[in-house]
Scaffold this active site. Structure first.
Site, PDB file in Angstrom:
ATOM      1  N   GLU A   1      -3.266  -8.599  23.512  1.00 42.09           N
ATOM      2  CA  GLU A   1      -2.290  -9.051  22.493  1.00 42.09           C
ATOM      3  C   GLU A   1      -2.923  -9.308  21.131  1.00 42.09           C
ATOM      4  OE1 GLU A   1      -2.155 -10.454  25.782  1.00 42.09           O
ATOM      5  OE2 GLU A   1      -0.679  -8.856  26.056  1.00 42.09           O
TER       6      GLU A   1
ATOM      7  N   ILE B   1     -13.755  -9.559  30.866  1.00 39.54           N
ATOM      8  CA  ILE B   1     -14.806  -9.545  31.881  1.00 39.54           C
ATOM      9  C   ILE B   1     -14.392  -8.618  33.019  1.00 39.54           C
ATOM     10  CG2 ILE B   1     -16.125 -10.903  33.555  1.00 39.54           C
ATOM     11  CD1 ILE B   1     -15.756 -13.318  31.705  1.00 39.54           C
TER      12      ILE B   1
ATOM     13  N   HIS C   1      -8.577  -2.233  35.352  1.00 39.19           N
ATOM     14  CA  HIS C   1      -7.824  -2.904  34.280  1.00 39.19           C
ATOM     15  C   HIS C   1      -8.724  -3.231  33.088  1.00 39.19           C
ATOM     16  CE1 HIS C   1      -5.109  -6.187  32.653  1.00 39.19           C
ATOM     17  NE2 HIS C   1      -4.402  -5.080  32.637  1.00 39.19           N
TER      18      HIS C   1
ATOM     19  N   THR D   1     -10.909  -4.038  39.397  1.00 39.53           N
ATOM     20  CA  THR D   1     -10.155  -2.796  39.174  1.00 39.53           C
ATOM     21  C   THR D   1     -10.477  -2.196  37.807  1.00 39.53           C
ATOM     22  OG1 THR D   1      -8.263  -3.822  38.056  1.00 39.53           O
ATOM     23  CG2 THR D   1      -8.273  -3.861  40.475  1.00 39.53           C
TER      24      THR D   1
HETATM   25  N1  LIG Z   1      -8.633  -9.627  32.460  1.00 38.37           N
HETATM   26  C1  LIG Z   1      -8.598 -10.074  31.157  1.00 38.37           C
HETATM   27  C2  LIG Z   1      -7.434 -10.048  30.390  1.00 38.37           C
HETATM   28  N2  LIG Z   1      -6.280  -9.566  30.909  1.00 38.37           N
HETATM   29  C3  LIG Z   1      -4.988  -9.808  30.286  1.00 38.37           C
HETATM   30  C4  LIG Z   1      -4.672  -8.829  29.142  1.00 38.37           C
HETATM   31  O1  LIG Z   1      -5.469  -9.100  27.986  1.00 38.37           O
HETATM   32  C5  LIG Z   1      -3.198  -8.965  28.737  1.00 38.37           C
HETATM   33  O2  LIG Z   1      -2.974 -10.294  28.293  1.00 38.37           O
HETATM   34  C6  LIG Z   1      -2.283  -8.651  29.906  1.00 38.37           C
HETATM   35  O3  LIG Z   1      -2.598  -7.362  30.404  1.00 38.37           O
HETATM   36  C7  LIG Z   1      -0.813  -8.706  29.490  1.00 38.37           C
HETATM   37  O4  LIG Z   1      -0.597  -7.816  28.420  1.00 38.37           O
HETATM   38  N3  LIG Z   1      -7.442 -10.499  29.126  1.00 38.37           N
HETATM   39  C8  LIG Z   1      -8.587 -10.989  28.568  1.00 38.37           C
HETATM   40  O5  LIG Z   1      -8.582 -11.411  27.400  1.00 38.37           O
HETATM   41  N4  LIG Z   1      -9.740 -11.018  29.302  1.00 38.37           N
HETATM   42  C9  LIG Z   1      -9.784 -10.569  30.586  1.00 38.37           C
HETATM   43  O6  LIG Z   1     -10.877 -10.621  31.214  1.00 38.37           O
HETATM   44  C1  LIG Z   2     -10.220  -7.330  32.500  1.00 39.05           C
HETATM   45  C2  LIG Z   2      -9.225  -7.644  33.547  1.00 39.05           C
HETATM   46  O1  LIG Z   2      -8.028  -7.470  33.398  1.00 39.05           O
HETATM   47  C3  LIG Z   2      -9.783  -8.053  34.873  1.00 39.05           C
HETATM   48  O2  LIG Z   2     -10.571  -9.210  34.678  1.00 39.05           O
HETATM   49  C4  LIG Z   2      -8.680  -8.349  35.876  1.00 39.05           C
HETATM   50  O3  LIG Z   2      -9.340  -8.472  37.123  1.00 39.05           O
HETATM   51  P1  LIG Z   2      -9.040  -7.397  38.284  1.00 39.05           P
HETATM   52  O4  LIG Z   2      -9.518  -6.056  37.765  1.00 39.05           O
HETATM   53  O5  LIG Z   2      -9.850  -7.877  39.473  1.00 39.05           O
HETATM   54  O6  LIG Z   2      -7.555  -7.418  38.557  1.00 39.05           O
END
Ligand SMILES: Nc1c(NC[C@H](O)[C@H](O)[C@H](O)CO)[nH]c(=O)[nH]c1=O
Ligand SMILES: CC(=O)[C@@H](O)COP(=O)(O)O
Length: 168
Positions: free
Chosen positions: A67, A96, A102, A100
Site C-alpha cells: 500500500e 520478510i 507472496h 510462499t
Molecule cells: N508479508 C508482508 C506484507 N504483506 C502484506 C502486503 O504488504 C499487503 O498489505 C497485503 O498483500 C494486502 O494488500 N507486507 C509487508 O509490509 N511486509 C511483509 O513481510
Molecule cells: C512477504 C509476505 O507476504 C510473507 O511474509 C507472507 O508469508 P507467507 O509467504 O508464509 O504467506
C-alpha cells in the site's frame, strides 16, 4: 557494495544540503512495525540533524508495504503538495520472506509502483523498503550492526529535494 560492507547510517553532513527549507512526507507500513518504527526513527532523526524543521515532516501510515505506492501517490496530490509544500516523500516498509512466493509479488509490486511514481510525478519518492530473507537481516538494517536504512533514505531525500529545486 553490499550493505554488509558499509554502514547505512554513515553520512558526511558537509556533503548534505541544509534541509531547513524543505518539507518531507513519510509513508510508513504497519507490517513488521518494530522494524518500520526503527526505520522511521532513523529517517526522522537524520532529517532533523540536517536542518529539517519537525513541523515540516508529515507522516501517514498504511497497512502494508504493498500500500506504500497508493499512500505516496495520494500524499503527493494532497493538500500538503498542491501548494508545492512537499519537496520529497520517503516510503518505509519491511518485507520478510515467508513460506510462499507472496514475498516476490509484494516486493515487485512496490518496486514498480514507486518507480512509476518517480517517473510520472514531480516529487521524488525515496525507496526505504527492506526486502529481507529473515527478521535478523531486518534488525541489522534498521538500527543494528549494519546501520539504519531510514537514515540513508533521509539523506537521499534531502539530496533529491535539492536536485528538484536546482532543476526547477
Ligand atoms: N508479508 C508482508 C506484507 N504483506 C502484506 C502486503 O504488504 C499487503 O498489505 C497485503 O498483500 C494486502 O494488500 N507486507 C509487508 O509490509 N511486509 C511483509 O513481510
Ligand atoms: C512477504 C509476505 O507476504 C510473507 O511474509 C507472507 O508469508 P507467507 O509467504 O508464509 O504467506
Amino acid at each position: 557494495m553490499a550493505t554488509a560492507n558499509q554502514n547505512l547510517s554513515n553520512y558526511d553532513k558537509s556533503t548534505v544540503p541544509n534541509a531547513k527549507e524543505f518539507r518531507f512526507g513519510i509513508v510508513v507500513s504497519e507490517w513488521n512495525a518494530k522494524i518500520t518504527e526503527g526505520l522511521w526513527k532513523g529517517a526522522f532523526d537524520a532529517l532533523v540533524d540536517c536542518g529539517a524543521q519537525k513541523e515540516n515532516i508529515v507522516r501517514w501510515n498504511v497497512p502494508g508495504t504493498f500500500e506504500l505506492t497508493y499512500g505516496a501517490s495520494r500524499m503527493s496530490k494532497s493538500i500538503y503538495a498542491t501548494s508545492s509544500m512537499l519537496d520529497a516523500i520517503i516510503v518505509i516498509g519491511c518485507v520478510i520472506q515467508g513460506e510462499t512466493k507472496h514475498f516476490d509479488f509484494v516486493c515487485e509490486g512496490v518496486t514498480h509502483g514507486i518507480k512509476d511514481l518517480n517517473l510520472k510525478g514531480d516529487i521524488p519518492v525515496i525507496f526505504c523498503v527492506l526486502t529481507d530473507n529473515n527478521l535478523q537481516q531486518s534488525i541489522e538494517r534498521s538500527g543494528g550492526k549494519h546501520g539504519n536504512k531510514g537514515t540513508e533514505a533521509a539523506i537521499t531525500a534531502i539530496k533529491m529535494a535539492q536536485l528538484r529545486k536546482d532543476t526547477n
